[in-house]
Scaffold this motif. Structure first.
Motif, mmCIF file in Angstrom:
data_model
loop_
_atom_site.group_PDB
_atom_site.id
_atom_site.type_symbol
_atom_site.label_atom_id
_atom_site.label_comp_id
_atom_site.label_asym_id
_atom_site.label_seq_id
_atom_site.Cartn_x
_atom_site.Cartn_y
_atom_site.Cartn_z
ATOM 1 N N THR A 140 47.923 -3.041 -31.222
ATOM 2 C CA THR A 140 46.923 -2.250 -30.501
ATOM 3 C C THR A 140 45.755 -1.934 -31.432
ATOM 4 O O THR A 140 45.946 -1.602 -32.591
ATOM 5 C CB THR A 140 47.555 -0.928 -29.997
ATOM 6 N N ILE A 141 44.534 -2.033 -30.898
ATOM 7 C CA ILE A 141 43.342 -1.803 -31.720
ATOM 8 C C ILE A 141 42.893 -0.347 -31.609
ATOM 9 O O ILE A 141 42.782 0.201 -30.509
ATOM 10 C CB ILE A 141 42.198 -2.734 -31.283
ATOM 11 N N LEU A 142 42.619 0.283 -32.744
ATOM 12 C CA LEU A 142 42.181 1.674 -32.787
ATOM 13 C C LEU A 142 40.662 1.723 -32.908
ATOM 14 O O LEU A 142 40.085 1.167 -33.834
ATOM 15 C CB LEU A 142 42.823 2.385 -33.983
ATOM 16 N N THR A 143 40.012 2.376 -31.934
ATOM 17 C CA THR A 143 38.554 2.504 -31.970
ATOM 18 C C THR A 143 38.151 3.708 -32.814
ATOM 19 O O THR A 143 38.994 4.505 -33.226
ATOM 20 C CB THR A 143 38.003 2.679 -30.545
ATOM 21 N N THR A 144 36.834 3.856 -33.032
ATOM 22 C CA THR A 144 36.333 4.948 -33.859
ATOM 23 C C THR A 144 36.677 6.314 -33.269
ATOM 24 O O THR A 144 37.162 7.214 -33.971
ATOM 25 C CB THR A 144 34.799 4.846 -34.026
ATOM 26 N N HIS A 145 36.442 6.484 -31.954
ATOM 27 C CA HIS A 145 36.718 7.796 -31.351
ATOM 28 C C HIS A 145 38.220 8.082 -31.301
ATOM 29 O O HIS A 145 38.633 9.241 -31.344
ATOM 30 C CB HIS A 145 36.086 7.919 -29.953
ATOM 31 N N GLN A 146 39.017 7.036 -31.223
ATOM 32 C CA GLN A 146 40.464 7.245 -31.254
ATOM 33 C C GLN A 146 40.917 7.681 -32.648
ATOM 34 O O GLN A 146 41.825 8.504 -32.791
ATOM 35 C CB GLN A 146 41.191 5.975 -30.823
ATOM 36 N N LEU A 147 40.284 7.134 -33.675
ATOM 37 C CA LEU A 147 40.578 7.555 -35.040
ATOM 38 C C LEU A 147 40.175 9.016 -35.243
ATOM 39 O O LEU A 147 40.903 9.787 -35.874
ATOM 40 C CB LEU A 147 39.820 6.666 -36.034
ATOM 41 N N ILE A 148 39.036 9.400 -34.670
ATOM 42 C CA ILE A 148 38.600 10.803 -34.737
ATOM 43 C C ILE A 148 39.612 11.693 -34.028
ATOM 44 O O ILE A 148 39.965 12.771 -34.502
ATOM 45 C CB ILE A 148 37.198 10.963 -34.111
#
Length: 306
Positions: free
Chosen positions: A124-132
């Motif tokens: 699964t790919i983690l986006t920037t807002h998901q990392l935040i």
């Protein structure tokens, strides 16, 4: 006999799991003041396993499926050992230490952990807002950990309870992501999904009783069961939590494509548990905890956004 299956059935199942689990947590917390976490885990897994067997007989569900690979069976067993065995023992122990509303807020950490394991294990790919969002959830945990609540709870007891719950979440999350590919093989077959749920529970049943039987004072730990009220608490909470809620959770997790989405719906339990712990258990909910709850929910929403 057929079980209903329709659009948004996964989402509705996940929400039903959250409601049933919230009620069960409140009852488990009440019982944990008189029963050992080792015994509670053993009993709840036993009762749920019996209910699954009865359910399978009534709905003519096979007791064993032989169309999985050895790797699939191994994944289910490992998931059960970690989640339903050691993870649940640690969870009940933490619940008895730090209370239901702190546990509920900490459980918001679960979607973040599931997403973390999904990245590693499922690609699964983690986006920037998901990392935040992941970082925000971590901040909410730190708020809880450093809350100045020494009047309500001993700091050392709190630290131990928080650590136990974090380990329980890590174990449970790893186990649930591990069996996602197996659940995908079940397709739309709710019977197959429920069978995987029950099969996953069996190693948890073995681990829980093995740990309990290793206790030196196990005979004394059984004495509170002479109180019929305590016994009924365990029966009801096990039926609601480990049988009904777990079944709904697995079905929801299987039918919702992205694991974190199922997890965020499941985390609505933080609201139900907070309200019920205040009304039924008379647990205080400080402004800090309310703030932490809001921060955690925002973080989880960011994690699950596309």
């Amino acid at each position: 006999m057929q079980i209903l299956n329709f659009s948004y059935f996964g989402e509705i199942s996940a929400l039903c799991a959250a409601i049933c689990w919230s009620i069960a947590v409140i009852i488990f917390k009440s019982a944990s003041t008189q029963l050992s976490p080792f015994l509670i885990t053993s009993l709840k897994n036993t009762i749920a396993l019996i209910l699954f067997i009865i359910f399978f007989i009534l709905f003519d569900i096979p007791i064993y499926y032989n169309n999985l690979t050895n790797s699939d069976y191994s994944k289910i067993i490992i998931s059960g050992v970690l989640g339903m065995g050691f993870g649940d023992i640690l969870f009940i122990h933490a619940l008895s230490k730090i209370g239901a509303n702190r546990i509920a807020i900490m459980n918001c950490f679960e979607p973040a952990v599931i997403y973390f394991f999904s990245i590693i294990m499922l690609g699964t790919i983690l986006t920037t807002h998901q990392l935040i969002g992941f970082m925000i959830v971590i901040i909410s945990l730190l708020i809880i950990a450093y809350e100045n609540d020494y009047i309500d709870i001993d700091p050392e007891v709190k630290k131990k309870g928080i650590l136990l719950q974090i380990i329980a979440i890590l174990m449970s999350s790893f186990g649930i992501v591990l069996i996602k590919p197996v659940l995908n093989k079940a397709g739309d077959s709710i019977y197959f999904q429920l069978w995987i749920t029950a099969f996953r529970l069996f190693p948890g049943f073995i681990i829980a009783w093995s740990v309990f039987l290793l206790q030196n004072n196990k005979k004394n730990l059984l004495l509170p069961l002479k109180n019929s009220k305590i016994l009924w608490k365990i029966i009801v909470s096990s039926g609601l939590g480990t049988f009904i809620a777990l079944s709904f959770w697995i079905i929801g997790y299987a039918k919702i494509d992205k694991p974190p989405i199922a997890s965020i719906i499941g985390q609505t339990s933080v609201i139900f548990i907070a309200i019920m712990s205040y009304i039924i258990l008379k647990e205080k909910i400080s402004r800090i905890r309310f703030f932490s709850m809001g921060v955690a929910i925002i973080g989880v929403l960011l994690i699950t956004m596309k």
